[in-house]
Design a protein around this motif. Structure first.
Motif, PDB file in Angstrom:
ATOM      1  N   VAL A  21       0.791  -1.223   0.000  1.00 17.26           N
ATOM      2  CA  VAL A  21       0.000   0.000   0.000  1.00 17.26           C
ATOM      3  C   VAL A  21       0.826   1.277   0.000  1.00 17.26           C
ATOM      4  N   ARG A  93      -6.505   1.263   4.310  1.00 21.73           N
ATOM      5  CA  ARG A  93      -7.724   1.062   3.507  1.00 21.73           C
ATOM      6  C   ARG A  93      -8.127   2.348   2.796  1.00 21.73           C
ATOM      7  N   GLU A  96      -5.981   2.763  -0.214  1.00 19.21           N
ATOM      8  CA  GLU A  96      -6.438   1.845  -1.262  1.00 19.21           C
ATOM      9  C   GLU A  96      -7.705   2.373  -1.936  1.00 19.21           C
TER      10      GLU A  96
END
Length: 168
Positions: A21, A93, A96
């Motif tokens: 990431v 997250r 992402e």
């Protein structure tokens, strides 16, 4: 399973997650193991061993990896339900989502907050809280964590303070 194996497995999962990431926008892709190795002064085989759960890094190298990815070093070792770990995962997250073009509520692209703000590391009360959490770990894992704390103290020039034992 030994505590050292558990620590290596946890470190491996977290390092892989960060590598997937966190990477500079100008690269447009995750770091290669070679790029990570060069950035933190390790060999490619050492990075491979970390990523594959075959080893746990020395404290100074764990700090260098944490700094590279913008997290605090404890992210690699804390349980998944720890607040800091959950915060880092929430940030990952969000990154992402942003890459997929989905709306994100914030623009903080760092995984765990500013690494520069954490240069003081922990005060003694924070170390004590971590140690209390370590007490529930298997003996082998406690030894690994204690060694890591000692190495961290030496890395930042803070000698171990011996505390007087209470008679009770």
């Amino acid at each position: 399973m030994s505590g050292r194996h558990d620590a290596a497995e946890c470190f491996s999962r977290r390092l892989q997650r960060l590598q997937e990431v966190i990477y500079p926008a100008d690269l447009g892709r995750p770091y290669t193991e070679r790029e990570i190795a060069e950035a933190v002064g390790m060999s490619v085989s050492q990075i491979s061993n970390l990523r594959n759960g075959r080893s746990v890094p020395r404290a100074d190298r764990a700090v260098a990896l944490a700094t590279l990815f913008g997290v605090r070093v404890e992210y690699f070792f804390l349980p998944g339900e720890d607040r800091y770990t959950r915060d880092v995962e929430r940030h990952l997250r969000a990154i992402e989502q942003e890459r997929r073009g989905e709306p994100v509520g914030h623009r903080d692209r760092a995984a765990g907050g500013s690494a520069a703000a954490d240069t003081e590391l922990f005060d003694d009360d924070q170390v004590r809280q971590i140690a209390e959490g370590v007490a529930v770990l298997p003996h082998d894992m406690r030894e690994t964590v204690h060694a890591l704390v000692d190495q961290l103290r030496r890395a930042v020039g803070r000698p171990h303070k011996s505390r007087e034992r209470k008679p009770w």
